[in-house]
Scaffold this active site. Sequence first.
Site, mmCIF file in Angstrom:
data_model
loop_
_atom_site.group_PDB
_atom_site.id
_atom_site.type_symbol
_atom_site.label_atom_id
_atom_site.label_comp_id
_atom_site.label_asym_id
_atom_site.label_seq_id
_atom_site.Cartn_x
_atom_site.Cartn_y
_atom_site.Cartn_z
ATOM 1 N N ARG A 1 0.837 -1.209 0.000
ATOM 2 C CA ARG A 1 0.000 0.000 0.000
ATOM 3 C C ARG A 1 0.863 1.247 0.000
ATOM 4 N NH1 ARG A 1 -1.302 1.519 4.612
ATOM 5 N NH2 ARG A 1 -2.051 -0.466 5.409
ATOM 6 N N TYR B 1 -16.619 18.427 -14.150
ATOM 7 C CA TYR B 1 -17.032 17.031 -14.321
ATOM 8 C C TYR B 1 -18.066 16.679 -13.240
ATOM 9 C CZ TYR B 1 -16.538 11.932 -14.229
ATOM 10 O OH TYR B 1 -16.778 10.583 -14.234
ATOM 11 N N LYS C 1 -8.586 7.937 -18.892
ATOM 12 C CA LYS C 1 -8.929 8.527 -20.178
ATOM 13 C C LYS C 1 -7.717 8.507 -21.122
ATOM 14 C CE LYS C 1 -12.686 9.074 -17.820
ATOM 15 N NZ LYS C 1 -13.031 10.305 -17.100
ATOM 16 N N ASP D 1 -7.723 20.172 -13.393
ATOM 17 C CA ASP D 1 -8.033 18.837 -13.890
ATOM 18 C C ASP D 1 -7.608 18.822 -15.360
ATOM 19 O OD1 ASP D 1 -9.219 16.573 -15.022
ATOM 20 O OD2 ASP D 1 -10.940 16.639 -13.681
HETATM 21 C C1 LIG Z 1 -13.480 10.668 -15.749
HETATM 22 C C2 LIG Z 1 -13.111 11.985 -15.191
HETATM 23 C C3 LIG Z 1 -12.838 12.152 -13.826
HETATM 24 C C4 LIG Z 1 -13.009 11.026 -12.815
HETATM 25 O O1 LIG Z 1 -12.092 10.018 -13.017
HETATM 26 P P1 LIG Z 1 -12.366 8.452 -12.696
HETATM 27 O O2 LIG Z 1 -11.114 7.797 -13.172
HETATM 28 O O3 LIG Z 1 -13.588 8.055 -13.463
HETATM 29 O O4 LIG Z 1 -12.576 8.349 -11.240
HETATM 30 C C5 LIG Z 1 -12.450 13.401 -13.394
HETATM 31 N N1 LIG Z 1 -12.332 14.440 -14.243
HETATM 32 C C6 LIG Z 1 -12.608 14.328 -15.555
HETATM 33 C C7 LIG Z 1 -12.470 15.515 -16.446
HETATM 34 C C8 LIG Z 1 -12.999 13.098 -16.077
HETATM 35 O O5 LIG Z 1 -13.269 12.994 -17.387
#
Ligand SMILES: *Cc1c(COP(=O)(O)O)cnc(C)c1O
Length: 389
Positions: free
Chosen positions: A55, A108, A206, A181
């Site tokens: 961890r 988001y 992503k 982000d």
């Molecule tokens: C998908 C996404 C998240 C969240 O991420 P997860 O991996 O699904 O927890 C946060 N910000 C943006 C812009 C996203 O597209």
Amino acid sequence: MTNAENTTPGFNTRAIHAGQEPERHTGAVVPPVHFSTTYAQDGIGGLRNGYEYGRGTNPTRDSLQEQLAALEQGTHGLTFGSGLAAEDAIIRAVLRPGDSIVLGNDAYGGTYRLISRIFGDWGVANRPVDMADLDAVRAAVAETGARLVWLETPSNPLMKITDIEAIAAIAHDAGALLVVDNTFASPYLQQPLTLGADIVIHSTTKYIGGHSDVVGGAVVVRDDALAEKIGFLQFAAGGVNGPMDAFLTTRGLKTLGVRMDRHSDNAERIAAWLLERPEVENVLYPGLEGHPGHELAKKQMTRFGGMVSVQFAGGAEAARTVAESTRLFTLAESLGGIESLMNYPSEMTHASVKGTELAVPENLLRLSVGIEEAEDLVADLEQAFAKLA
Ligand SMILES: *Cc1c(COP(=O)(O)O)cnc(C)c1O
């Protein structure tokens, strides 16, 4: 990594080599995936290179963290089991009950849900604001005494562009930290730490993973104290990613540059095609000259990425018909993989913000343009648009 004096290797070189030295014992060019949860000690407390328990530290996670830090031009990368786990660690590291967050009013949906429904209950207030309106951001930060400002650019799914440098200055004047982000742009197209952001967060699910086969999240910072606080939460709250997930993410990251160029080529082509169609009311793509954020995007991004949103003159019905008629574009949530996806945000990714200030227009489709042949993607859209006649 750096051989010559003070020369930083280019992006693709860092993507392929940072944290990826061949393995010592065998010379394996791809470092092995370390599944072990625990590490032998040479006498009590005699740790080998600090490895103690999975961890806390894992060599496969370490190499991903190093690779990410190098690509975002940060000094510390920290990876998590999902993007939201990464966000949770940031917020808990920086805020205490009674504190406030100012965030973009098109954040988001899952970010807004985390901040409003989880942290709301813990006494953290939030104030959504239009990040394009700098005076409104300054006022919101002053009124709330926010300690954290949170922005997303390009935003999801409205593709708004926010001026990272300007918002960083506003946050810092007020003694707040700026979180960006960077999921939609990826570090290949935009590096927020170089524009004044304090913390970068990614859903590595992503573009960074890039193949729609691994969920994960990451934080990158330049500040040692901040890294220590977030790192403590990674270890003590335990929202870590597993070794196989870290490995898949590292493998994806090595080809990020070539993928993003191709995503951008294809998205530019599709945005131009959409612009000519009579069924289309509006194309939201920062690469288009008519996009309100075009000049700003040119300034802070190297290219415009693979996400395109489109609004239909025929309203929700037209959007739904097209969404359900494509063959190559798969109707699915998520984004950033090599395959093209189609999403109807108001009923899919953004269903949780329906009826709130963050609701998305019902005539809008969001396309995650993949790296297939552009002609085939255009032909697919053509046959789906034919259903609208
Ligand atoms: C998908 C996404 C998240 C969240 O991420 P997860 O991996 O699904 O927890 C946060 N910000 C943006 C812009 C996203 O597209």
